[in-house]
Structures are given as structure tokens and as C-alpha cells.
Write a protein that holds these residues in place. Structure first.
Motif, PDB file in Angstrom:
ATOM      1  N   PRO A 119       0.826  -1.211   0.000  1.00 45.93           N
ATOM      2  CA  PRO A 119       0.000   0.000   0.000  1.00 45.93           C
ATOM      3  C   PRO A 119       0.862   1.263   0.000  1.00 45.93           C
ATOM      4  N   GLN A 120       0.217   2.400  -0.265  1.00 44.31           N
ATOM      5  CA  GLN A 120       0.937   3.670  -0.270  1.00 44.31           C
ATOM      6  C   GLN A 120       1.569   3.944   1.085  1.00 44.31           C
ATOM      7  N   GLY A 121       2.792   4.491   1.059  1.00 48.85           N
ATOM      8  CA  GLY A 121       3.455   4.842   2.317  1.00 48.85           C
ATOM      9  C   GLY A 121       2.686   5.913   3.064  1.00 48.85           C
ATOM     10  N   ILE A 122       2.142   6.861   2.320  1.00 47.95           N
ATOM     11  CA  ILE A 122       1.260   7.894   2.878  1.00 47.95           C
ATOM     12  C   ILE A 122      -0.058   7.802   2.124  1.00 47.95           C
ATOM     13  N   ALA A 123      -1.128   7.618   2.841  1.00 47.93           N
ATOM     14  CA  ALA A 123      -2.444   7.429   2.228  1.00 47.93           C
ATOM     15  C   ALA A 123      -2.773   8.567   1.263  1.00 47.93           C
ATOM     16  N   GLY A 124      -3.214   8.189   0.056  1.00 54.62           N
ATOM     17  CA  GLY A 124      -3.636   9.186  -0.918  1.00 54.62           C
ATOM     18  C   GLY A 124      -2.570   9.634  -1.877  1.00 54.62           C
ATOM     19  N   VAL A 125      -1.303   9.254  -1.633  1.00 53.12           N
ATOM     20  CA  VAL A 125      -0.209   9.645  -2.524  1.00 53.12           C
ATOM     21  C   VAL A 125       0.090   8.482  -3.464  1.00 53.12           C
ATOM     22  N   ASP A 126      -0.251   8.647  -4.726  1.00 57.88           N
ATOM     23  CA  ASP A 126      -0.004   7.610  -5.724  1.00 57.88           C
ATOM     24  C   ASP A 126       1.427   7.713  -6.237  1.00 57.88           C
ATOM     25  N   ALA A 127       1.977   6.586  -6.657  1.00 57.34           N
ATOM     26  CA  ALA A 127       3.368   6.565  -7.124  1.00 57.34           C
ATOM     27  C   ALA A 127       3.605   7.530  -8.283  1.00 57.34           C
ATOM     28  N   MET A 128       2.594   7.775  -9.100  1.00 53.86           N
ATOM     29  CA  MET A 128       2.750   8.643 -10.269  1.00 53.86           C
ATOM     30  C   MET A 128       2.538  10.120  -9.957  1.00 53.86           C
ATOM     31  N   ASP A 129       2.050  10.447  -8.782  1.00 53.85           N
ATOM     32  CA  ASP A 129       1.719  11.841  -8.466  1.00 53.85           C
ATOM     33  C   ASP A 129       2.953  12.736  -8.526  1.00 53.85           C
ATOM     34  N   ASN A 130       2.783  13.882  -9.155  1.00 48.66           N
ATOM     35  CA  ASN A 130       3.867  14.854  -9.237  1.00 48.66           C
ATOM     36  C   ASN A 130       3.311  16.217  -8.824  1.00 48.66           C
ATOM     37  N   ALA A 131       3.321  16.448  -7.515  1.00 49.45           N
ATOM     38  CA  ALA A 131       2.760  17.668  -6.921  1.00 49.45           C
ATOM     39  C   ALA A 131       1.267  17.765  -7.210  1.00 49.45           C
ATOM     40  N   LYS A 132       0.566  16.647  -7.011  1.00 43.87           N
ATOM     41  CA  LYS A 132      -0.885  16.588  -7.198  1.00 43.87           C
ATOM     42  C   LYS A 132      -1.581  16.939  -5.886  1.00 43.87           C
ATOM     43  N   PRO A 133      -2.645  17.761  -5.944  1.00 42.67           N
ATOM     44  CA  PRO A 133      -3.375  18.092  -4.710  1.00 42.67           C
ATOM     45  C   PRO A 133      -3.787  16.831  -3.955  1.00 42.67           C
ATOM     46  N   LEU A 134      -3.551  16.832  -2.652  1.00 35.63           N
ATOM     47  CA  LEU A 134      -3.822  15.671  -1.811  1.00 35.63           C
ATOM     48  C   LEU A 134      -5.181  15.858  -1.142  1.00 35.63           C
ATOM     49  N   ALA A 135      -6.110  14.986  -1.445  1.00 36.77           N
ATOM     50  CA  ALA A 135      -7.489  15.114  -0.982  1.00 36.77           C
ATOM     51  C   ALA A 135      -7.570  15.274   0.530  1.00 36.77           C
ATOM     52  N   GLY A 136      -8.403  16.220   0.969  1.00 35.36           N
ATOM     53  CA  GLY A 136      -8.628  16.432   2.386  1.00 35.36           C
ATOM     54  C   GLY A 136      -7.581  17.282   3.062  1.00 35.36           C
ATOM     55  N   THR A 137      -6.601  17.781   2.297  1.00 32.79           N
ATOM     56  CA  THR A 137      -5.542  18.619   2.864  1.00 32.79           C
ATOM     57  C   THR A 137      -5.299  19.810   1.942  1.00 32.79           C
ATOM     58  N   SER A 138      -4.461  20.728   2.392  1.00 35.12           N
ATOM     59  CA  SER A 138      -4.037  21.844   1.542  1.00 35.12           C
ATOM     60  C   SER A 138      -2.693  21.554   0.891  1.00 35.12           C
TER      61      SER A 138
END
Length: 302
Positions: free
Chosen positions: A232-251
Motif C-alpha cells: 500500500p501507499q506509504g502515505i495514504a492518498g499519494v499515488d506513485a505517479m503523483d507529481n505535486a498533485k493536490p492531496l485530498a482532504g488537505t491543503s
């Protein structure tokens, strides 16, 4: 006859990384020789064998790479190899134990770029918490961030004592101030990230260190980065392909393992090519890796 490019690869461990051997070959080295079970004394002896076997002109086509798994030990071996040489008998040196130096440099450079683009902020003054902070990538990421002016804490899932010891030893070795934090349970995790601006996940592959519930307790997050590419993701909501993508539920924005990995690959390749092409001997460690990663990201953004 033109002398071949030779790279001698020293590791304290029982084997040299095939990844590093492939990278060296792709950088143009024609002869690549691994040496295993190397300690400080053998590195000094091997370095002197290396420098005395070729003329100064031939030494420009000779390099030494230091691997292993311990970030602090690699720094010590690099220092010992450098001290074993003298003008004009010098070769280029590079250390990157288990890719820790280039991975840490890429991770922090990606975070810095995201801070600037999405929050108009610099690393200086940011509160950075590093999960897996006692490992090689976590320690060096902490040093790089601290050298850039961030307030850095290393977190350990095993105990606060382990975190504080890693922070003390690493800080003393590289002349920076690091703090140790406990990540042993949910309460400790929430307390540690409550005021964090940046979270870096450098824990083992396939281990989630920050759940979505825990992440929700960090109210002022700006950037989250994770080097774990294995579910699973090391940090919930961060996908391996994300490149400075807004993280749901946070700023915050999230940076995933493959985005970091691309910068890491380019950084290591460029450093090996730099060593290969150098017209005078160079010494390359994590500071140079960070400068190289920054330069690559700037080129992509231009």
C-alpha cells in the motif's frame, strides 16, 4: 592505444548493486570492477593501488564509486579514499550507498520545487517530519533539508530512543541539528505531524506509515512526498505517479515514488557522466547530488 575508462566500485557489503553497475556502464565506463567486504583500511589500500597504476593522464579515465547500505559509513569511506590520494595522483570519487544519496537529493529537490510553485515558499524555516528517518534515505534527506534551513525531525516506528540516536549521530556527523520523534503508535504519529509543513516517507517498501485518519490531523501541510512504490501507499492518498498533485482532504500536494525516481535516475546518471567526462578529478556526494537534482528539475520547468 587510448586508455579505457575504468570504474572501481567499493562496497562494505557482500555484493555490489547491479543497478549501480548498469548505470556506470550506461555512463560510458568500459571496465567496471566490483570489490566487496571493503572496510576503511582496504579502501585506502585499494585507492592507492588505483592511483599508482596509471599516469595522471590515465587517471582522468579512472574513477572510484562507493556503495554499501550505510549512509554514514559511505561518507566515511569517501573521506578515507580522498585522504589516500595526493596530486598529481588523484581520481574522481563518488558515493551513493544503496542509492540513498541520489534518492534523498531527488526527494528534497522535488519538495523544494513544489513548495515554490504551489505555496510560494522555500525550504528554509519549514517544519519537516521524516518517517523511516533512521534509514539511509531518511537520514540523508534530513541532512539535506537541514542544510537548506529546514527544521527537521526523524521519526522511528521502533522507539523514540532509536529516533533520537539516529538524529544525534547523523547531526553530529554532518554538522546539522536534527530532532528525534516517536512514530510508535497513532497518538505519537498525530502529535508529531500536527504542526508539520512537509512530510517525507522513507520507510520500507509496502508499509503504510501514515493513514488517511492520521494525515487529517496535520492542519498546515504544504507538501507530502513518498518513496514507496509498492502497495500500500506509504502515505495514504499519494499515488506513485503523483507529481505535486493536490492531496485530498488537505491543503498539501503529494509527490509519489515514480516522480521522485525519475529525478533520482537522472541525478545518478548525470553524476556518473560528470565523473566520466571530468577534465580534473571531482568528489561527488549528497551535496553534489542535491545540486544536480535541482538543476534537472529547473531544466524541466524552463
Amino acid at each position: 592505444m587510448e586508455r579505457p575508462y575504468i570504474l572501481h566500485m567499493f562496497t562494505p557489503g557482500p555484493r555490489m548493486s547491479p543497478f549501480d553497475i548498469n548505470m556506470a556502464a550506461d555512463a560510458g565506463y568500459q571496465v567496471i570492477v566490483p570489490y566487496t567486504d571493503c572496510d576503511a583500511d582496504s579502501v585506502a589500500s585499494l585507492t592507492q593501488d588505483t592511483i599508482f597504476s596509471r599516469s595522471p593522464k590515465g587517471l582522468l579515465r579512472t574513477g572510484i564509486f562507493i556503495g554499501g547500505r550505510d549512509a554514514l559509513e559511505a561518507a566515511d569511506l569517501l573521506k578515507r579514499a580522498k585522504a589516500s590520494m595526493f596530486k598529481p595522483f588523484q581520481v574522481s570519487l563518488m558515493a551513493d550507498p544503496s542509492g540513498a544519496y541520489t534518492t534523498a537529493a531527488a526527494m528534497v529537490a522535488c519538495v523544494e520545487a513544489a513548495l515554490r510553485k504551489h505555496h510560494k515558499a522555500e525550504l528554509k524555516g519549514q517544519r519537516v517530519v521524516i518517517f523511516g528517518g533512521t534509514g539511509p534515505v531518511g537520514r540523508i534527506a534530513g541532512v539535506i533539508a537541514a542544510q537548506a534551513g529546514a527544521q527537521v525531525a526523524l521519526s522511528s516506528r521502533s522507539s523514540i530512543n532509536a529516533a533520537e540516536e539516529a538524529a544525534r549521530k547523523t547531526g553530529e556527523r554532518f554538522g546539522v541539528e536534527l530532532k528525534g520523534l516517536s512514530g510508535t503508535d497513532g497518538t505519537a504519529m498525530r502529535d508529531s505531524i500536527a504542526n508539520a509543513d512537509v512530510l517525507l516517507a522513507c520507510a520500507a517498501a509496502g508499509v503504510q506509515v501514515v493513514s488517511g485518519e492520521t494525515l487529517a490531523s496535520a492542519k498546515q501541510l504544504k507538501v507530502v512526498a513518498d518513496v514507496n512504490a509498492v502497495p500500500p501507499q506509504g502515505i495514504a492518498g499519494v499515488d506513485a505517479m503523483d507529481n505535486a498533485k493536490p492531496l485530498a482532504g488537505t491543503s498539501a500536494v503529494g509527490i509519489g515514488a515514480l516522480a521522485i525516481g525519475n529525478v533520482k535516475y537522472q541525478t545518478q546518471q548525470r553524476m556518473l557522466v560528470q565523473m566520466h567526462d571530468a577534465e580534473a578529478p571531482v568528489v561527488l556526494s549528497f551535496a553534489e547530488a542535491f545540486a544536480t537534482a535541482r538543476a534537472f528539475i529547473a531544466e524541466k520547468a524552463a
